[in-house]
Write a protein that holds these residues in place. Sequence first.
Motif, PDB file in Angstrom:
ATOM      1  N   VAL A   1      22.257  97.763 180.857  1.00 19.48           N
ATOM      2  CA  VAL A   1      21.124  98.637 181.160  1.00 19.48           C
ATOM      3  C   VAL A   1      19.905  98.164 180.392  1.00 19.48           C
ATOM      4  O   VAL A   1      19.992  97.837 179.209  1.00 19.48           O
ATOM      5  CB  VAL A   1      21.452 100.103 180.787  1.00 19.48           C
ATOM      6  N   LEU A   2      18.763  98.110 181.080  1.00 21.46           N
ATOM      7  CA  LEU A   2      17.495  97.760 180.447  1.00 21.46           C
ATOM      8  C   LEU A   2      16.791  99.043 180.032  1.00 21.46           C
ATOM      9  O   LEU A   2      16.497  99.896 180.876  1.00 21.46           O
ATOM     10  CB  LEU A   2      16.613  96.962 181.411  1.00 21.46           C
ATOM     11  N   HIS A   3      16.558  99.208 178.744  1.00 21.57           N
ATOM     12  CA  HIS A   3      15.800 100.352 178.233  1.00 21.57           C
ATOM     13  C   HIS A   3      14.333  99.936 178.170  1.00 21.57           C
ATOM     14  O   HIS A   3      13.952  99.104 177.339  1.00 21.57           O
ATOM     15  CB  HIS A   3      16.310 100.750 176.844  1.00 21.57           C
ATOM     16  N   ALA A   4      13.530 100.487 179.072  1.00 19.45           N
ATOM     17  CA  ALA A   4      12.133 100.090 179.197  1.00 19.45           C
ATOM     18  C   ALA A   4      11.310 100.672 178.055  1.00 19.45           C
ATOM     19  O   ALA A   4      11.391 101.858 177.759  1.00 19.45           O
ATOM     20  CB  ALA A   4      11.572 100.561 180.530  1.00 19.45           C
ATOM     21  N   GLN A   5      10.533  99.820 177.429  1.00 19.73           N
ATOM     22  CA  GLN A   5       9.587 100.252 176.409  1.00 19.73           C
ATOM     23  C   GLN A   5       8.159 100.125 176.922  1.00 19.73           C
ATOM     24  O   GLN A   5       7.251 100.731 176.376  1.00 19.73           O
ATOM     25  CB  GLN A   5       9.781  99.434 175.129  1.00 19.73           C
ATOM     26  N   GLN A   6       7.982  99.334 177.986  1.00 15.89           N
ATOM     27  CA  GLN A   6       6.679  99.198 178.621  1.00 15.89           C
ATOM     28  C   GLN A   6       6.901  98.799 180.076  1.00 15.89           C
ATOM     29  O   GLN A   6       7.758  97.959 180.364  1.00 15.89           O
ATOM     30  CB  GLN A   6       5.826  98.139 177.933  1.00 15.89           C
ATOM     31  N   ILE A   7       6.150  99.406 180.996  1.00 13.14           N
ATOM     32  CA  ILE A   7       6.205  99.058 182.417  1.00 13.14           C
ATOM     33  C   ILE A   7       4.779  98.803 182.880  1.00 13.14           C
ATOM     34  O   ILE A   7       3.902  99.638 182.712  1.00 13.14           O
ATOM     35  CB  ILE A   7       6.849 100.180 183.261  1.00 13.14           C
ATOM     36  N   GLU A   8       4.576  97.630 183.458  1.00 18.20           N
ATOM     37  CA  GLU A   8       3.257  97.224 183.929  1.00 18.20           C
ATOM     38  C   GLU A   8       3.328  96.995 185.437  1.00 18.20           C
ATOM     39  O   GLU A   8       4.207  96.297 185.923  1.00 18.20           O
ATOM     40  CB  GLU A   8       2.860  95.935 183.222  1.00 18.20           C
ATOM     41  N   MET A   9       2.403  97.623 186.187  1.00 20.58           N
ATOM     42  CA  MET A   9       2.324  97.414 187.619  1.00 20.58           C
ATOM     43  C   MET A   9       1.675  96.059 187.882  1.00 20.58           C
ATOM     44  O   MET A   9       0.650  95.731 187.300  1.00 20.58           O
ATOM     45  CB  MET A   9       1.482  98.500 188.292  1.00 20.58           C
TER      46      MET A   9
ATOM     47  N   GLN B   1       6.052  95.483 192.795  1.00 21.53           N
ATOM     48  CA  GLN B   1       6.437  94.603 191.703  1.00 21.53           C
ATOM     49  C   GLN B   1       5.962  95.172 190.376  1.00 21.53           C
ATOM     50  O   GLN B   1       4.838  95.650 190.265  1.00 21.53           O
ATOM     51  CB  GLN B   1       5.846  93.214 191.899  1.00 21.53           C
ATOM     52  N   VAL B   2       6.851  95.126 189.397  1.00 22.11           N
ATOM     53  CA  VAL B   2       6.538  95.607 188.052  1.00 22.11           C
ATOM     54  C   VAL B   2       7.039  94.599 187.028  1.00 22.11           C
ATOM     55  O   VAL B   2       7.921  93.790 187.314  1.00 22.11           O
ATOM     56  CB  VAL B   2       7.181  96.990 187.771  1.00 22.11           C
ATOM     57  N   ARG B   3       6.460  94.640 185.855  1.00 20.15           N
ATOM     58  CA  ARG B   3       6.953  93.853 184.724  1.00 20.15           C
ATOM     59  C   ARG B   3       7.439  94.853 183.686  1.00 20.15           C
ATOM     60  O   ARG B   3       6.698  95.724 183.240  1.00 20.15           O
ATOM     61  CB  ARG B   3       5.835  92.994 184.139  1.00 20.15           C
ATOM     62  N   VAL B   4       8.707  94.731 183.322  1.00 19.76           N
ATOM     63  CA  VAL B   4       9.324  95.668 182.391  1.00 19.76           C
ATOM     64  C   VAL B   4       9.708  94.915 181.126  1.00 19.76           C
ATOM     65  O   VAL B   4      10.338  93.866 181.194  1.00 19.76           O
ATOM     66  CB  VAL B   4      10.582  96.324 183.007  1.00 19.76           C
ATOM     67  N   THR B   5       9.312  95.448 179.984  1.00 15.34           N
ATOM     68  CA  THR B   5       9.758  94.895 178.708  1.00 15.34           C
ATOM     69  C   THR B   5      10.515  95.984 177.963  1.00 15.34           C
ATOM     70  O   THR B   5      10.220  97.173 178.099  1.00 15.34           O
ATOM     71  CB  THR B   5       8.587  94.396 177.848  1.00 15.34           C
ATOM     72  N   GLY B   6      11.500  95.560 177.209  1.00 12.87           N
ATOM     73  CA  GLY B   6      12.314  96.508 176.470  1.00 12.87           C
ATOM     74  C   GLY B   6      13.504  95.792 175.868  1.00 12.87           C
ATOM     75  O   GLY B   6      13.407  94.638 175.472  1.00 12.87           O
ATOM     76  N   PHE B   7      14.652  96.466 175.861  1.00 13.13           N
ATOM     77  CA  PHE B   7      15.852  95.852 175.307  1.00 13.13           C
ATOM     78  C   PHE B   7      17.054  96.155 176.190  1.00 13.13           C
ATOM     79  O   PHE B   7      17.087  97.147 176.908  1.00 13.13           O
ATOM     80  CB  PHE B   7      16.109  96.319 173.867  1.00 13.13           C
ATOM     81  N   LEU B   8      18.031  95.255 176.137  1.00 10.73           N
ATOM     82  CA  LEU B   8      19.269  95.416 176.895  1.00 10.73           C
ATOM     83  C   LEU B   8      20.299  96.121 176.032  1.00 10.73           C
ATOM     84  O   LEU B   8      20.384  95.882 174.833  1.00 10.73           O
ATOM     85  CB  LEU B   8      19.815  94.050 177.318  1.00 10.73           C
ATOM     86  N   ASN B   9      21.076  96.965 176.675  1.00 14.20           N
ATOM     87  CA  ASN B   9      22.127  97.675 175.967  1.00 14.20           C
ATOM     88  C   ASN B   9      23.319  97.848 176.902  1.00 14.20           C
ATOM     89  O   ASN B   9      23.169  97.873 178.114  1.00 14.20           O
ATOM     90  CB  ASN B   9      21.635  99.042 175.484  1.00 14.20           C
ATOM     91  N   ARG B  10      24.476  97.966 176.315  1.00 16.81           N
ATOM     92  CA  ARG B  10      25.698  98.162 177.076  1.00 16.81           C
ATOM     93  C   ARG B  10      25.993  99.655 177.174  1.00 16.81           C
ATOM     94  O   ARG B  10      25.986 100.358 176.173  1.00 16.81           O
ATOM     95  CB  ARG B  10      26.854  97.452 176.377  1.00 16.81           C
ATOM     96  N   HIS B  11      26.216 100.122 178.388  1.00 16.76           N
ATOM     97  CA  HIS B  11      26.640 101.494 178.632  1.00 16.76           C
ATOM     98  C   HIS B  11      27.999 101.438 179.312  1.00 16.76           C
ATOM     99  O   HIS B  11      28.393 100.409 179.825  1.00 16.76           O
ATOM    100  CB  HIS B  11      25.646 102.216 179.551  1.00 16.76           C
TER     101      HIS B  11
END
Length: 66
Positions: A56-64, A36-46
């Motif tokens: 698509v979620l562009h991760a700016q931070q990933i926390e275990m 399990q991870v917690r991902v923060t970032g922004f959504l973008n259309r590809h």
Amino acid sequence: MQVEAQMNRQAFVRMQVVATGDWSQHLTSELVEGKQVRVTGFLNRHETRNGNPLLVLHAQQIEMIN
């Protein structure tokens, strides 16, 4: 499980996550299926090669978590 209109509803989504930069390189060795991870970032259309839209979620931070 989410509650919608006083009814339980199973919610599931599969989403591509993009992580770039030096900070993300060390995380790839720690990620394993089922962790399990917690991902923060922004959504973008590809778009796929066929022109189909993807969210698509562009991760700016990933926390275990575990």
